[in-house]
Design a protein around this motif. Sequence first.
Motif, short mmCIF file in Angstrom:
data_model
loop_
_atom_site.label_atom_id
_atom_site.label_comp_id
_atom_site.label_asym_id
_atom_site.label_seq_id
_atom_site.Cartn_x
_atom_site.Cartn_y
_atom_site.Cartn_z
N PHE A 1 0.90 -1.06 0.08
CA PHE A 1 0.03 -0.17 -0.05
C PHE A 1 0.85 1.26 0.01
N THR A 2 0.43 2.20 -0.60
CA THR A 2 1.23 3.53 -1.04
C THR A 2 1.51 4.21 0.55
N ASP A 3 0.36 3.88 1.30
CA ASP A 3 0.38 4.60 2.63
C ASP A 3 1.31 3.96 3.53
N GLY A 4 2.11 3.00 3.38
CA GLY A 4 2.85 2.19 4.27
C GLY A 4 2.02 1.26 5.17
N SER A 5 0.87 1.03 4.95
CA SER A 5 -0.06 0.18 6.01
C SER A 5 0.21 -1.11 5.52
N GLY A 6 1.21 -1.76 4.94
CA GLY A 6 1.10 -3.06 4.75
C GLY A 6 1.08 -3.44 3.27
N TYR A 7 0.68 -4.49 2.94
CA TYR A 7 0.69 -5.12 1.51
C TYR A 7 -0.46 -5.95 1.23
N ILE A 8 -0.70 -6.22 0.07
CA ILE A 8 -1.81 -7.21 -0.32
C ILE A 8 -1.14 -8.37 -1.25
N GLU A 9 -1.47 -9.63 -1.02
CA GLU A 9 -0.90 -10.64 -1.81
C GLU A 9 -1.73 -11.28 -2.95
N LEU A 10 -0.96 -11.47 -4.23
CA LEU A 10 -1.90 -12.06 -5.22
C LEU A 10 -0.73 -12.76 -6.04
N ALA A 11 -1.40 -13.76 -6.72
CA ALA A 11 -0.42 -14.49 -7.75
C ALA A 11 -0.73 -14.23 -9.06
N THR A 12 0.37 -14.63 -9.90
CA THR A 12 0.38 -14.56 -11.32
C THR A 12 0.99 -15.56 -12.03
N THR A 13 0.46 -15.98 -13.25
CA THR A 13 1.45 -16.88 -14.14
C THR A 13 2.49 -16.27 -14.88
N ARG A 14 2.06 -14.63 -15.15
CA ARG A 14 2.76 -14.00 -16.19
C ARG A 14 3.35 -12.65 -15.43
N PRO A 15 4.42 -12.82 -14.68
CA PRO A 15 4.87 -11.62 -14.09
C PRO A 15 5.44 -10.48 -15.16
N GLU A 16 5.86 -10.76 -16.19
CA GLU A 16 6.30 -9.68 -17.16
C GLU A 16 5.29 -8.91 -17.50
N THR A 17 3.73 -9.24 -17.34
CA THR A 17 2.94 -8.44 -17.83
C THR A 17 2.57 -7.20 -16.82
N MET A 18 2.99 -7.53 -15.53
CA MET A 18 2.73 -6.67 -14.31
C MET A 18 3.22 -5.25 -14.45
N LEU A 19 4.38 -5.12 -15.61
CA LEU A 19 4.48 -3.84 -15.68
C LEU A 19 3.34 -3.03 -16.36
N GLY A 20 2.30 -3.64 -16.86
CA GLY A 20 1.28 -2.76 -17.68
C GLY A 20 0.08 -2.93 -16.64
N ASP A 21 0.25 -3.33 -15.31
CA ASP A 21 -0.90 -3.30 -14.34
C ASP A 21 -1.45 -1.75 -14.35
N THR A 22 -2.53 -1.79 -14.24
CA THR A 22 -3.26 -0.32 -13.76
C THR A 22 -4.27 -0.59 -12.72
N ALA A 23 -4.27 -1.82 -12.32
CA ALA A 23 -5.13 -1.88 -10.72
C ALA A 23 -4.97 -3.35 -10.04
N VAL A 24 -5.59 -3.28 -8.98
CA VAL A 24 -5.69 -4.67 -8.57
C VAL A 24 -7.13 -4.86 -8.10
N ALA A 25 -7.64 -5.95 -8.02
CA ALA A 25 -9.19 -6.15 -8.08
C ALA A 25 -9.32 -7.02 -6.77
N VAL A 26 -10.70 -7.01 -6.00
CA VAL A 26 -10.96 -7.89 -5.19
C VAL A 26 -12.72 -7.92 -5.48
N HIS A 27 -13.45 -8.92 -4.81
CA HIS A 27 -14.70 -8.95 -5.08
C HIS A 27 -15.23 -8.03 -4.10
N PRO A 28 -16.59 -7.36 -4.62
CA PRO A 28 -17.17 -6.48 -3.50
C PRO A 28 -17.58 -7.16 -2.29
N ASP A 29 -17.89 -8.32 -2.28
CA ASP A 29 -18.55 -9.01 -1.07
C ASP A 29 -17.54 -9.45 -0.19
N ASP A 30 -16.33 -9.36 -0.59
CA ASP A 30 -15.28 -10.18 0.18
C ASP A 30 -14.76 -9.40 1.54
#
Length: 875
Positions: free
Chosen positions: A207-236
């Motif tokens: 997190f940009t505010d230094g409050s920790g981090y969020i964990e996710l997994a990917t099969t194609r780490p090279e595409t992370m350079l084009g990430d423009t968001a991270v998503a979760v389910h609204p009911d989670d």
Amino acid sequence: MRKQLDKTYDPKQFEEKTYQAWLQGGYFHAKPNPDKRPYTIVMPPPNITGQLHLGHAMDCTLQDCLIRFRRMQGYEALWLPGADHASIATEAKIVQKLKEEGVDKQDLGREGFLKRAWEWKEQYGGRIVEQQKKMGSSCDWDRARFTLDEGCSKAVNEVFCKLYDEGLIYRGERIINWCPTCKTSISDAEVEYEDHAGHFWHLRYPFTDGSGYIELATTRPETMLGDTAVAVHPDDERYKAMVGKTLTLPLVGREIPLIADEYVDMEFGTGVVKITPAHDPNDFEVGLRHELPVINVLNEDATLNEQGGKYAGMDRYEARRAIVRDLEEGGFLVRTEDHQHNVGACYRCRSVVEPRVSKQWFVRMEPLAGPAMEVVKNGSLQFVPERFAKIYYHWMENIRDWCISRQLWWGHRIPAWYCDDCGEITVAKFAPERCAHCGGSHIRQDEDTLDTWFSSALWPFSTLGWPDKTPELSYFYPTDTLVTGYDIIFFWVARMIFSGVHNMGEIPFKNVFIHGLIRDAQGRKMSKSLGNGVDPMEVIEQYGADALRLTLCTGNSPGNDMRFSDEKVRASRNFANKLWNASRFILMNLSDEVTSLDLPRELTLEDKWFLSLYNRLVREVTDNLEHFELGVAVQKLYDFIWDILCDWYIELTKARIAAGGESAKRAQQVLVHVMGGALRLLHPFMPFITEEIWQALPSEGISESVMVAPWPEYRPELCFEREEEEFSKIMEVIKAVRNRRSEMNVPPSRKAKLYIATGLPETMEKGAAFFERLAGASEVEIGQSFSIEGAVQVVTGDARIFIPLGELIDLDKERERLQKEREQAEQDVSFFGKKLENPSFVDRAPEKVVNAEREKLQKAKDRLQKIVESLEALK
């Protein structure tokens, strides 16, 4: 002077000559004929890059069987041939050839490249046609078409403009499949998915505010350079409080939002996914909903572009390794997990495709898919076998818009022009001089070409002259049968169906006859890597086209794969030899008085039996062909010709023919009648040999060529059920006696009296002459019962046959032979018995080996028992 057949069957002596005679006779040409019903097949156009392989050979054979069958039935039968320009495959071949010459495609320029492409077409485009002719294909070569010829191109522009005007073709920025080797977009149907061993890289996004981090997994780490968001389910519940916060993208330092979207599966992994709109179709849709920026990080050749920062210029897999290494060093990599997943590859070059945002042309599929499914549901168009309709429905129900633009030069250029003055697009059938919107003259045509399948989707009607209202189009369309493999249902069949329904208002064909693939003798797919491919031309050179065709039809059932082996081709060649030799016997023993296929008025019992079986064969083969059961039909023909005609009826009539007179003439007439019919029934499968024999057969008043002779028809007056049943009982006796003599190793020259005890004395009396000639009988006595000591007994369903042993064999010699066999059998029983009594063998040897020894012991015991019984019978 009647034509004589050569002593031996040699297809090289007549196949080429016969085909030329058919061409000169114009037998393949079809034209609108109000006095006949049309029957039409359009050939799946092979690529101009290729040469005939076994799959093509089977395709050709099945189509030719159907077209020859319908032509003989009296239809105006059109088999329309052609070739496909195959844009991706052909361009790749030409680029490779230029590379070998040290020439770059770009240096030639578009016009120079297209000039080379047309030269390629002239050089290689006719190769497969000549090979199809060697197969005996009875196409209407006068009507041969090419997907880039003037008429087909006119149809392509007509359809493109029509769909554009209807709002069914649009240009937009969407995620597409990109082949980095072919350097073009490809449609969903052109991507083949395979299981690959890969990894899940579990990453921390802080997190940009230094409050920790969020964990996710990917099969194609090279595409992370084009990430423009991270998503979760609204009911989670785990992440609800975090939605709206920003994260700092590792290695890049760009701030990206944490968003909520129902696309996320909160049960999978951590319930968190990275969103890369430029490189994933689902992420692209999420990006549209949340108005996310689209950052493409890959070049056309799958190297990283300037958005890749320090990784720019690296190949995607090289960049992946470097990025994972840097993530680990930066403390962002939690762990690496092995993972099997589906990876899409280009169906042409097998390169792994990249989902990539690009501005392309699309066909809006939903409005076209519905009517195309309805014509199958209501039975207007039928799949054979029916089970393939389910596959068709599944694909059509889940279809996405079709990306039709290709970044190639060889193909139909998209009929769209861009105006540099007003920025609008003009879509037109013919090149405009000015912009349709502002009248400006600064217009330039789209550089892209259309997907190959766009033009081949129009094949059933574009080849008949559409959009012009030609006599051929109104007479031959809709076509009757499409013959194709199950591997191109999506590529081609589905597209032809929705194109025909939408543009013609009618189905393109009534039946889709699906055949399987050809595999090798072990059931493996034929491939270059396995080295198990078979060149049809080599098979024809060695065995003849008819032997190859018969092999490709034998055992062929709709929708199922089949196995191919040299052994099967040899069996087909042996069948051709058998037919040839039988025909020679008939022709060499034919009276000059027999000039037609007409039957005599008087028929014997064996004549009626033979004709009744032939008559049923006509009905069944016709029915099988009408239901696309070609393998069943040809097996029935094979069995009838080999067994009934050659092994039985010819043998039954030899004595009559040798004796001469009226009875001989009648036997000859029956033989010629059935041979003439059998040749016509067999002609669709083996056209060359049947034509050669037909030319020697007395067929006065029928036709000069078997291929235009009328198809045999079932005749109720030739149904002799009583005689058929009666003569079958006689045959049973002959077979039973022959088998018993064979078991006892009695030489054919040794004759013996037969005593036949039966409740059907009249029937057996009719067979007496046949028992003497075909069952080795010196004489025959028929009665209600017999009691004969020292006789071999043979039993059938209607008779008990006694054969005095002394007349069959030398009893002393037979006892001596059997005693030696008994001693050997006893030794075998003792040997295997002791082996199985040995605990060290039974306990230590593998179960499979022990069971095999037990089987050997049982066989030895059974053999000993039979020998003992035989010795008892000789006492």
